[in-house]
Design an enzyme around this catalytic site. Structure first.
Site, PDB file in Angstrom:
ATOM      1  N   ILE A  23       7.467  -1.925   6.957  1.00  0.00           N
ATOM      2  CA  ILE A  23       7.483  -0.467   6.832  1.00  0.00           C
ATOM      3  C   ILE A  23       8.159  -0.054   5.527  1.00  0.00           C
ATOM      4  CG2 ILE A  23       8.213   1.701   7.873  1.00  0.00           C
ATOM      5  CD1 ILE A  23       6.073   0.127   9.445  1.00  0.00           C
ATOM      6  N   LYS A  24       7.461   0.789   4.796  1.00  0.00           N
ATOM      7  CA  LYS A  24       7.931   1.241   3.482  1.00  0.00           C
ATOM      8  C   LYS A  24       8.665   2.579   3.641  1.00  0.00           C
ATOM      9  CE  LYS A  24       5.697   0.894  -1.070  1.00  0.00           C
ATOM     10  NZ  LYS A  24       4.360   0.984  -1.720  1.00  0.00           N
ATOM     11  N   ILE A  25       9.924   2.612   3.199  1.00  0.00           N
ATOM     12  CA  ILE A  25      10.768   3.804   3.315  1.00  0.00           C
ATOM     13  C   ILE A  25      11.315   4.174   1.937  1.00  0.00           C
ATOM     14  CG2 ILE A  25      12.905   4.753   4.296  1.00  0.00           C
ATOM     15  CD1 ILE A  25      10.928   4.330   6.467  1.00  0.00           C
ATOM     16  N   LEU A  80       3.279  -0.744   4.817  1.00  0.00           N
ATOM     17  CA  LEU A  80       2.690   0.534   5.210  1.00  0.00           C
ATOM     18  C   LEU A  80       3.775   1.596   5.130  1.00  0.00           C
ATOM     19  CD1 LEU A  80       0.674  -0.563   8.394  1.00  0.00           C
ATOM     20  CD2 LEU A  80      -0.156  -0.376   6.037  1.00  0.00           C
ATOM     21  N   THR A 138       0.847  -1.186   0.000  1.00  0.00           N
ATOM     22  CA  THR A 138       0.000   0.000   0.000  1.00  0.00           C
ATOM     23  C   THR A 138       0.888   1.243   0.000  1.00  0.00           C
ATOM     24  OG1 THR A 138      -0.101   0.355   2.400  1.00  0.00           O
ATOM     25  CG2 THR A 138      -1.646  -1.251   1.471  1.00  0.00           C
TER      26      THR A 138
END
Length: 284
Positions: A97-99, A67, A27
């Protein structure tokens, strides 16, 4: 190869999950905002926290859900990543976790290493990271060295950049050849973006580098626009392909299959069909 669905739509996730061929979901804030707006007027509308929890539960354990943070500086990205993980991972134990690999904008503002620093900070806390917005193998290599569990090279957007820079008109779902394209069919010069001839070329080079150095980081081929591109990134060795719902569905559609279905049903003999009637009677 695993398939992730690039969506925040609960309806799409539910339908795809029923097929048992989707292994995770990616997402981003844009997708979540669109999904929230689409369902906010319904009687079952959820706030954003409730909606995210619903996504995580629907996808289920052992199926990663990415996310994304909202900040651009390293310290805040780490804090936001830890908050997202602590708030939501208890739902199904599947939060990633998307960075962004680099947060410098088109005006040159920002620190080039904030993304890498944030990846390293979250990895030190044993929080899985998906490094996103990757457009070169060297970005992927740095993200992996910083501790990212996944890297997401944007294959489709590389193709878009090559065509835009060359002034070539195209539709979003238009196929771009994995081997690249030339403006002049009679010329040997292939168009490139940072030395890459296509998005598939980007995937292939990252896979090759990671294999060469035995780097334990999974490659998520992202920004996929059509079934042929999915086929090509699979052949290039991507660990995962993430795609919109319509691309996933279109992977099954082919005129030859449709023609075969029509011929098959047209040629069925009544005596053959009666065998199934007998089976139904025996079950009753």
């Amino acid at each position: 190869m695993r398939f992730f669905l690039d969506t925040a739509s609960l309806e799409e996730i539910k339908e795809a999950a029923a097929w048992s061929i989707v292994d995770g979901v990616t997402t981003n804030p844009t997708l979540i905002r669109k999904a929230i707006l689409d369902q906010r007027d319904s009687e079952n509308g959820l706030d954003i926290e409730g909606y995210i929890k619903k996504i995580l539960a629907q996808v289920g354990r052992m199926s990663p859900v990415s996310l994304e943070v909202a900040a651009l500086d390293a310290d805040t990205m780490v804090n936001q990543g830890m908050m997202l993980y602590e708030k939501f991972n208890a739902v199904a134990g599947n939060v990633v976790i998307k960075i962004p690999v680099c947060t410098v904008n088109t005006r040159g503002e920002g620190n080039p290493f904030d993304g890498i620093t944030a990846i390293q900070g979250l990895a030190d806390e044993k929080i899985p990271v998906n490094a996103t917005l990757i457009f070169t193998p060297e970005q992927a290599l740095l993200a992996a060295k910083a501790g990212a569990e996944y890297v997401s090279p944007f294959a489709g957007r590389v193709d878009d950049r090559i065509r835009r820079q060359a002034g070539v008109a195209f539709g979003k779902a238009d196929y771009f050849p994995a081997g690249g394209m030339a403006l002049d069919p009679d010329a040997d010069e292939i168009l490139t973006d940072h030395g890459l001839v296509s998005g598939v070329d980007l995937i292939e080079r990252i896979v090759e580098i990671f294999g060469q150095y035995e780097i334990e980081c999974e490659v998520i081929a992202a920004s996929l626009r059509n079934p042929i591109q999915v086929r090509e990134v699979a052949a290039a060795g991507a660990d995962i392909a993430t795609m919109p719902f319509d691309v996933l569905k279109s992977m099954l559609i082919h005129p030859g299959t449709a023609e075969g279905v029509e011929a098959f049903t047209r040629d069925l003999e009544s005596e053959y069909l009666a065998l199934f009637d007998e089976q139904a009677d025996s079950v009753q």
